[in-house]
Design a protein around this motif. Sequence first.
Motif, PDB file in Angstrom:
ATOM      1  N   ARG A  30     -24.059  16.806 -30.734  1.00  0.00           N
ATOM      2  CA  ARG A  30     -23.273  17.068 -29.404  1.00  0.00           C
ATOM      3  C   ARG A  30     -21.695  17.607 -29.843  1.00  0.00           C
ATOM      4  O   ARG A  30     -20.770  16.885 -29.672  1.00  0.00           O
ATOM      5  CB  ARG A  30     -22.899  15.706 -28.723  1.00  0.00           C
ATOM      6  CG  ARG A  30     -24.148  15.209 -28.145  1.00  0.00           C
ATOM      7  CD  ARG A  30     -24.244  13.885 -27.396  1.00  0.00           C
ATOM      8  NE  ARG A  30     -23.605  12.750 -28.469  1.00  0.00           N
ATOM      9  CZ  ARG A  30     -23.209  11.593 -27.997  1.00  0.00           C
ATOM     10  NH1 ARG A  30     -22.803  11.396 -26.689  1.00  0.00           N
ATOM     11  NH2 ARG A  30     -22.583  11.059 -28.856  1.00  0.00           N
ATOM     12  N   GLY A  32     -20.093  20.090 -29.308  1.00  0.00           N
ATOM     13  CA  GLY A  32     -19.108  20.759 -28.183  1.00  0.00           C
ATOM     14  C   GLY A  32     -18.414  19.497 -27.457  1.00  0.00           C
ATOM     15  O   GLY A  32     -17.183  19.408 -27.185  1.00  0.00           O
ATOM     16  N   PHE A  33     -19.001  18.478 -27.173  1.00  0.00           N
ATOM     17  CA  PHE A  33     -18.558  17.282 -26.547  1.00  0.00           C
ATOM     18  C   PHE A  33     -17.529  16.731 -27.782  1.00  0.00           C
ATOM     19  O   PHE A  33     -16.274  16.381 -27.060  1.00  0.00           O
ATOM     20  CB  PHE A  33     -19.627  16.162 -26.149  1.00  0.00           C
ATOM     21  CG  PHE A  33     -19.019  14.967 -25.750  1.00  0.00           C
ATOM     22  CD1 PHE A  33     -18.499  14.775 -24.394  1.00  0.00           C
ATOM     23  CD2 PHE A  33     -19.152  13.597 -26.465  1.00  0.00           C
ATOM     24  CE1 PHE A  33     -18.007  13.736 -23.895  1.00  0.00           C
ATOM     25  CE2 PHE A  33     -18.470  12.543 -25.930  1.00  0.00           C
ATOM     26  CZ  PHE A  33     -18.008  12.406 -24.669  1.00  0.00           C
ATOM     27  N   LEU A  35     -15.805  18.171 -29.846  1.00  0.00           N
ATOM     28  CA  LEU A  35     -14.554  19.008 -29.802  1.00  0.00           C
ATOM     29  C   LEU A  35     -13.567  18.855 -28.886  1.00  0.00           C
ATOM     30  O   LEU A  35     -12.344  18.951 -28.674  1.00  0.00           O
ATOM     31  CB  LEU A  35     -14.952  20.361 -30.055  1.00  0.00           C
ATOM     32  CG  LEU A  35     -15.398  20.740 -31.366  1.00  0.00           C
ATOM     33  CD1 LEU A  35     -16.045  22.022 -31.583  1.00  0.00           C
ATOM     34  CD2 LEU A  35     -14.482  20.604 -32.681  1.00  0.00           C
ATOM     35  N   ARG A  36     -14.298  18.515 -27.367  1.00  0.00           N
ATOM     36  CA  ARG A  36     -13.563  18.327 -26.479  1.00  0.00           C
ATOM     37  C   ARG A  36     -12.874  17.081 -26.382  1.00  0.00           C
ATOM     38  O   ARG A  36     -11.771  17.104 -26.052  1.00  0.00           O
ATOM     39  CB  ARG A  36     -14.314  18.350 -25.301  1.00  0.00           C
ATOM     40  CG  ARG A  36     -14.730  19.793 -24.775  1.00  0.00           C
ATOM     41  CD  ARG A  36     -15.408  20.068 -23.271  1.00  0.00           C
ATOM     42  NE  ARG A  36     -16.423  18.993 -23.175  1.00  0.00           N
ATOM     43  CZ  ARG A  36     -17.856  19.159 -23.426  1.00  0.00           C
ATOM     44  NH1 ARG A  36     -18.049  20.601 -23.900  1.00  0.00           N
ATOM     45  NH2 ARG A  36     -18.671  18.517 -23.174  1.00  0.00           N
ATOM     46  N   THR A  37     -13.352  16.177 -27.015  1.00  0.00           N
ATOM     47  CA  THR A  37     -12.810  14.855 -27.106  1.00  0.00           C
ATOM     48  C   THR A  37     -11.703  14.737 -28.051  1.00  0.00           C
ATOM     49  O   THR A  37     -10.500  14.361 -27.709  1.00  0.00           O
ATOM     50  CB  THR A  37     -13.847  13.693 -27.681  1.00  0.00           C
ATOM     51  OG1 THR A  37     -14.999  13.585 -26.638  1.00  0.00           O
ATOM     52  CG2 THR A  37     -13.251  12.364 -27.835  1.00  0.00           C
ATOM     53  N   LEU A  39      -9.931  17.388 -28.856  1.00  0.00           N
ATOM     54  CA  LEU A  39      -8.945  18.252 -28.451  1.00  0.00           C
ATOM     55  C   LEU A  39      -8.127  17.221 -27.103  1.00  0.00           C
ATOM     56  O   LEU A  39      -6.760  17.361 -27.146  1.00  0.00           O
ATOM     57  CB  LEU A  39      -9.414  19.407 -27.525  1.00  0.00           C
ATOM     58  CG  LEU A  39      -8.198  20.353 -26.954  1.00  0.00           C
ATOM     59  CD1 LEU A  39      -7.488  20.992 -28.041  1.00  0.00           C
ATOM     60  CD2 LEU A  39      -9.309  21.517 -26.399  1.00  0.00           C
ATOM     61  N   ALA A  40      -8.965  16.485 -26.614  1.00  0.00           N
ATOM     62  CA  ALA A  40      -8.248  15.659 -25.351  1.00  0.00           C
ATOM     63  C   ALA A  40      -7.377  14.778 -26.207  1.00  0.00           C
ATOM     64  O   ALA A  40      -5.939  14.455 -25.682  1.00  0.00           O
ATOM     65  CB  ALA A  40      -9.235  14.954 -24.867  1.00  0.00           C
ATOM     66  N   TRP A  41      -7.788  14.072 -27.288  1.00  0.00           N
ATOM     67  CA  TRP A  41      -6.919  13.072 -27.995  1.00  0.00           C
ATOM     68  C   TRP A  41      -5.743  13.736 -28.484  1.00  0.00           C
ATOM     69  O   TRP A  41      -4.467  13.327 -28.683  1.00  0.00           O
ATOM     70  CB  TRP A  41      -7.408  12.401 -28.931  1.00  0.00           C
ATOM     71  CG  TRP A  41      -8.284  11.338 -28.316  1.00  0.00           C
ATOM     72  CD1 TRP A  41      -9.472  11.142 -28.353  1.00  0.00           C
ATOM     73  CD2 TRP A  41      -7.849  10.108 -27.764  1.00  0.00           C
ATOM     74  NE1 TRP A  41      -9.940  10.011 -27.849  1.00  0.00           N
ATOM     75  CE2 TRP A  41      -8.786   9.356 -27.340  1.00  0.00           C
ATOM     76  CE3 TRP A  41      -6.514   9.667 -27.589  1.00  0.00           C
ATOM     77  CZ2 TRP A  41      -8.696   7.996 -26.910  1.00  0.00           C
ATOM     78  CZ3 TRP A  41      -6.381   8.294 -27.174  1.00  0.00           C
ATOM     79  CH2 TRP A  41      -7.300   7.450 -26.720  1.00  0.00           C
TER      80      TRP A  41
END
Length: 191
Positions: A30, A32-33, A35-37, A39-41
């Motif tokens: 996962r 992609g998930f 990397l999004r997490t 990036l959010a942090w």
Amino acid sequence: MDSDTLARIAYLSLLIAAVGGWALVEFRGRLGFALRTALAWAMIFVGVMAGYGIWQDIDQDLRPRATVTEAGEIRVPRAEDGHYYLSLQINGKTIDFLADTGATNLVLTEDDARAIGMNPDTLVYLGEARTANGSVRTAHVTLDEVQLGPYSDLDVSAWVNRSEMDISLLGMDYLGNFRIEIDRKQMVLRR
């Protein structure tokens, strides 16, 4: 680099490797998930840092700084809380004060006394001051040099307060060296 810096870099590297290893195992398949997490942090971290930077600017607005005119007047704008704040150079260190025309003496907090090279633990607290919060113990000290704007004074009498104070107080012993004019927006000091 000294050994302390190298130790910190090694510790940080190990911490990053441990968190990174956990993230690879946890988010296997996962990516992609993950990397999004991440990036959010990262955005949360950047937001907190930006908020801190903005707070520093806001704090400057809450406690506006004094200015010196060409005529040698020190103009102190009134802060949002209704008080007047001044920064003095004491023994070469900048110390922030609350200008207090109701206080008799120049009174340093223990932290400010430490900042200018004194050890409050070795001072003799024989004095007593009566404040709105009751009686407090004080120690008499002499400051080698106190500078406010273009004005410099030697061997200035002051007191170190044994009780908790948020900021040092600039009382009439020192302010009395100036002609003081106060209106609703500013305090003007002249010699």
